[in-house]
Design a protein around this motif. Structure first.
Motif, PDB file in Angstrom:
ATOM      1  N   UNK A 305       0.830  -1.195   0.000  1.00  0.00           N
ATOM      2  CA  UNK A 305       0.000   0.000   0.000  1.00  0.00           C
ATOM      3  C   UNK A 305       0.869   1.251   0.000  1.00  0.00           C
ATOM      4  N   UNK A 306       2.010   1.183   0.674  1.00  0.00           N
ATOM      5  CA  UNK A 306       2.969   2.279   0.617  1.00  0.00           C
ATOM      6  C   UNK A 306       3.442   2.497  -0.819  1.00  0.00           C
ATOM      7  N   UNK A 307       3.683   1.401  -1.536  1.00  0.00           N
ATOM      8  CA  UNK A 307       4.117   1.508  -2.930  1.00  0.00           C
ATOM      9  C   UNK A 307       3.016   2.132  -3.798  1.00  0.00           C
ATOM     10  N   UNK A 366       2.288   5.903  19.391  1.00  0.00           N
ATOM     11  CA  UNK A 366       2.206   4.781  20.329  1.00  0.00           C
ATOM     12  C   UNK A 366       1.333   3.660  19.772  1.00  0.00           C
ATOM     13  N   UNK A 367       0.259   4.015  19.116  1.00  0.00           N
ATOM     14  CA  UNK A 367      -0.634   2.993  18.566  1.00  0.00           C
ATOM     15  C   UNK A 367       0.037   2.176  17.459  1.00  0.00           C
ATOM     16  N   UNK A 368       0.745   2.831  16.537  1.00  0.00           N
ATOM     17  CA  UNK A 368       1.348   2.090  15.427  1.00  0.00           C
ATOM     18  C   UNK A 368       2.610   1.344  15.862  1.00  0.00           C
ATOM     19  N   UNK A 369       3.162   1.688  17.040  1.00  0.00           N
ATOM     20  CA  UNK A 369       4.339   0.984  17.546  1.00  0.00           C
ATOM     21  C   UNK A 369       3.981  -0.284  18.306  1.00  0.00           C
ATOM     22  N   UNK A 370       2.711  -0.440  18.630  1.00  0.00           N
ATOM     23  CA  UNK A 370       2.281  -1.614  19.395  1.00  0.00           C
ATOM     24  C   UNK A 370       2.361  -2.875  18.538  1.00  0.00           C
ATOM     25  N   UNK A 371       2.697  -4.003  19.169  1.00  0.00           N
ATOM     26  CA  UNK A 371       2.832  -5.276  18.444  1.00  0.00           C
ATOM     27  C   UNK A 371       1.516  -5.726  17.833  1.00  0.00           C
ATOM     28  N   UNK A 372       0.430  -5.281  18.398  1.00  0.00           N
ATOM     29  CA  UNK A 372      -0.890  -5.701  17.903  1.00  0.00           C
ATOM     30  C   UNK A 372      -1.384  -4.850  16.728  1.00  0.00           C
ATOM     31  N   UNK A 373      -0.624  -3.791  16.378  1.00  0.00           N
ATOM     32  CA  UNK A 373      -1.087  -2.894  15.309  1.00  0.00           C
ATOM     33  C   UNK A 373      -1.016  -3.582  13.948  1.00  0.00           C
ATOM     34  N   UNK A 374      -2.068  -3.470  13.184  1.00  0.00           N
ATOM     35  CA  UNK A 374      -2.111  -4.002  11.824  1.00  0.00           C
ATOM     36  C   UNK A 374      -2.144  -2.845  10.839  1.00  0.00           C
ATOM     37  N   UNK A 375      -1.099  -2.754  10.007  1.00  0.00           N
ATOM     38  CA  UNK A 375      -1.010  -1.664   9.037  1.00  0.00           C
ATOM     39  C   UNK A 375      -2.140  -1.761   8.016  1.00  0.00           C
ATOM     40  N   UNK A 376      -2.593  -0.620   7.555  1.00  0.00           N
ATOM     41  CA  UNK A 376      -3.709  -0.596   6.597  1.00  0.00           C
ATOM     42  C   UNK A 376      -3.259  -1.117   5.232  1.00  0.00           C
ATOM     43  N   UNK A 377      -4.142  -1.871   4.582  1.00  0.00           N
ATOM     44  CA  UNK A 377      -3.927  -2.381   3.222  1.00  0.00           C
ATOM     45  C   UNK A 377      -4.926  -1.710   2.299  1.00  0.00           C
ATOM     46  N   UNK A 378      -4.577  -1.611   1.008  1.00  0.00           N
ATOM     47  CA  UNK A 378      -5.493  -0.928   0.091  1.00  0.00           C
ATOM     48  C   UNK A 378      -6.789  -1.689  -0.135  1.00  0.00           C
ATOM     49  N   UNK A 379      -6.862  -2.936   0.297  1.00  0.00           N
ATOM     50  CA  UNK A 379      -8.115  -3.677   0.205  1.00  0.00           C
ATOM     51  C   UNK A 379      -9.036  -3.431   1.398  1.00  0.00           C
ATOM     52  N   UNK A 380      -8.525  -2.763   2.413  1.00  0.00           N
ATOM     53  CA  UNK A 380      -9.327  -2.507   3.609  1.00  0.00           C
ATOM     54  C   UNK A 380     -10.393  -1.449   3.320  1.00  0.00           C
ATOM     55  N   UNK A 381     -11.506  -1.590   4.005  1.00  0.00           N
ATOM     56  CA  UNK A 381     -12.531  -0.545   3.900  1.00  0.00           C
ATOM     57  C   UNK A 381     -11.992   0.730   4.563  1.00  0.00           C
ATOM     58  N   UNK A 382     -12.366   1.853   4.043  1.00  0.00           N
ATOM     59  CA  UNK A 382     -11.890   3.113   4.600  1.00  0.00           C
ATOM     60  C   UNK A 382     -10.576   3.601   4.022  1.00  0.00           C
ATOM     61  N   UNK A 383     -10.051   2.904   2.991  1.00  0.00           N
ATOM     62  CA  UNK A 383      -8.766   3.320   2.424  1.00  0.00           C
ATOM     63  C   UNK A 383      -8.905   4.516   1.482  1.00  0.00           C
ATOM     64  N   UNK A 384     -10.028   4.633   0.776  1.00  0.00           N
ATOM     65  CA  UNK A 384     -10.159   5.614  -0.299  1.00  0.00           C
ATOM     66  C   UNK A 384      -9.961   7.049   0.200  1.00  0.00           C
ATOM     67  N   UNK A 385     -10.543   7.408   1.316  1.00  0.00           N
ATOM     68  CA  UNK A 385     -10.391   8.771   1.846  1.00  0.00           C
ATOM     69  C   UNK A 385      -8.934   9.123   2.116  1.00  0.00           C
ATOM     70  N   UNK A 386      -8.205   8.314   2.904  1.00  0.00           N
ATOM     71  CA  UNK A 386      -6.783   8.581   3.123  1.00  0.00           C
ATOM     72  C   UNK A 386      -5.965   8.571   1.834  1.00  0.00           C
TER      73      UNK A 386
END
Length: 506
Positions: A305-307, A366-386
């Motif tokens: 998604x970064x790419x 702090x939230x994105x550094x947590x081990x439980x954080x799941x990075x957003x993928x372009x298939x996820x809902x809510x991606x279009x706005x960002x």
């Protein structure tokens, strides 16, 4: 023949613009030091398409644009991945600090270097550092050798200071006043097309990967392209050979010395002291990259998604450069265009970064550094706005850079002075780009980084108002441009005879 030429030169000194040295076809054909080789001035056709002669401003700007397409364009594609495609941005941030720390020092004085050794050599030497830097990231992928990475970053800063100064001098001094916005937009579109194509490489190679770092093949592909850009740079012609369509040529120093150029740098600061009002705009112009690339793209998204975001970011830059570049060349007074551009940039600053503030409220460091954080993928809902938010960041970046370059080009047409202006711009810009990752490495809140970038951008527009509202004139006289040159009015003025030699009046 020599006596006849001397008589013509003497007549030019007496008669002003009527018979300037070099406007006689015989002199144009027989004085290589003045005009270059005949093939440089021959236009060619490919079907209905007429290709400008090699020593014309469009051809030379196109050449520089493709060098930047292959070198800094690919560098931007790597950096735009967030952490240069790595998982942890710490060492990449340190390398970026090294890049921009040396860039800021060399860039400030690079105008003097370019004026002394010529734009071709300055551009060529500048291209090498990009290749080495990506090679150091490839090495880091295997051995985590941060020392080599940081050394390559420091060397890249030296090289980039030279390359960007040469680029800016070409882009702002070669075109006529009425075409500077278009030339800037052409360059920015070609340059960012390099970043778009470059960003497609990691997108294609990592499309099915949800890992944190890119593959070795990605870096190798970038290295090959950057090597091509390094060699291409040496095909640029010297400034003294460049002729515009009306037969005029670029105002430069014919016989520069190290002493004259170092003294000239400080003379420009003395006579054009108002340029310091633009220094905050220079500082702000790359400051926000750390926030956008590391704190948004690298922090919030997975690698594929970064790419994708990276591709869309640089694609949006092409649109932004086209819109503002052509807008700044509309057929109204230049003073009015300068003020309208300022108002537009102030409004879009508040709109885009206000949207960025709303987006940043979604997550913290702090939230994105947590081990439980799941990075957003372009298939996820809510991606279009960002996604659109990130595209507007790219659009805004191109508009900011285009407006700053246009302002500098509106202050003078003198190639020597513009090389110094570009050096100031890239040096101070790079100081900001060195400070921002140093702050980011202190793990400050993402919102703090956003506020610093936004505040600096808006505040710098206010500080720049004396230049924009008082110093920009509707035209810059040739006599004013020649104050920083050892050329004469007769030598650089357009003439009908030159028009005939260069292909006829259109």
């Amino acid at each position: 023949m020599a006596g006849a030429i001397d008589e013509k030169h003497a007549a030019a000194d007496t008669m002003g613009t009527k018979t300037p040295p070099g406007n006689d076809p015989a002199i144009l054909e027989n004085d290589p030091a003045l005009t270059g080789k005949p093939w440089m001035y021959k236009t060619t056709k490919l079907g209905p398409i007429k290709i400008p002669y090699y020593a014309s401003p469009p051809s030379q700007l196109g050449l520089v644009a493709f060098v930047c397409f292959l070198c800094p364009g690919m560098f931007n594609a790597v950096n735009g991945l967030g952490a240069a495609g790595q998982v942890d941005p710490y060492d990449i941030n340190n390398a970026n600090i090294a890049v921009y720390a040396t860039f800021s020092v060399v860039g400030f004085f690079a105008g003097s270097i370019a004026n002394r050794i010529g734009l071709k050599l300055t551009l060529g030497l500048g291209g090498f550092g990009y290749f080495l830097y990506v090679a150091s990231i490839l090495s880091y992928n295997h051995n985590k050798n941060a020392g080599f990475l940081i050394f390559a970053g420091a060397l890249l800063g030296v090289c980039a200071g030279m390359l960007w100064t040469a680029q800016g001098a070409v882009m702002m001094s070669y075109p006529s006043e009425k075409s500077k916005g278009k030339y800037i937009s052409w360059f920015w579109m070609i340059f960012n097309l390099g970043a778009v194509i470059g960003s497609l490489i990691p997108l294609g190679l990592n499309l099915h990967s949800e890992a944190g770092a890119v593959s070795d093949g990605t870096y190798i592909a970038f290295m090959v392209l950057m090597a091509l850009g390094f060699f291409l740079a040496f095909s640029l012609v010297d400034s003294k050979f460049v002729r515009r369509a009306d037969g005029s040529h670029v105002v430069v120093m014919k016989n520069p010395t190290w002493k004259s150029e170092i003294l000239g740098l400080f003379e420009v600061l003395k006579t054009d002291w108002y340029i310091v009002c633009l220094f905050p705009m220079f500082l702000a112009s790359n400051w926000f990259y750390t926030y956008q690339f590391q704190d948004v793209n690298a922090a919030y998204y997975n690698i594929r998604t970064r790419a994708l975001n990276n591709t869309l970011y640089w694609l949006s830059q092409i649109i932004g450069a086209y819109v503002l570049g052509y807008g700044l060349d509309i057929n109204v007074r230049r003073t009015s265009r300068a003020k309208a551009g300022w108002a537009f940039m102030l409004v879009i600053t508040m709109v885009v970064w206000g949207g960025g503030y709303a987006f940043q409220r979604r997550y913290t460091r702090e939230q994105v550094s947590a081990e439980t954080y799941r990075a957003m993928d372009f298939n996820d809902s809510g991606y279009i706005g960002p996604m659109f938010m990130y595209m507007f960041y790219g659009l805004y970046d191109a508009m900011w850079q285009t407006y700053v370059y246009w302002l500098l080009g509106s202050l003078t047409n003198n190639g020597r002075k513009l090389a110094n202006f570009t050096g100031f711009y890239k040096g101070i810009q790079s100081a900001g780009a060195a400070i921002a990752p140093a702050i980011d490495n202190r793990r400050v809140p993402y919102m703090t980084n956003l506020a610093a970038a936004w505040g600096l951008l808006a505040g710098s527009l206010i500080v720049a108002t004396p230049v924009i509202f008082m110093k920009i004139q509707d035209t810059t006289s040739l006599e004013e441009d020649l104050k920083f040159s050892d050329e004469t009015f007769a030598e650089v003025a357009p003439t009908e005879a030159k028009l005939a030699v260069l292909g006829g009046k259109k």
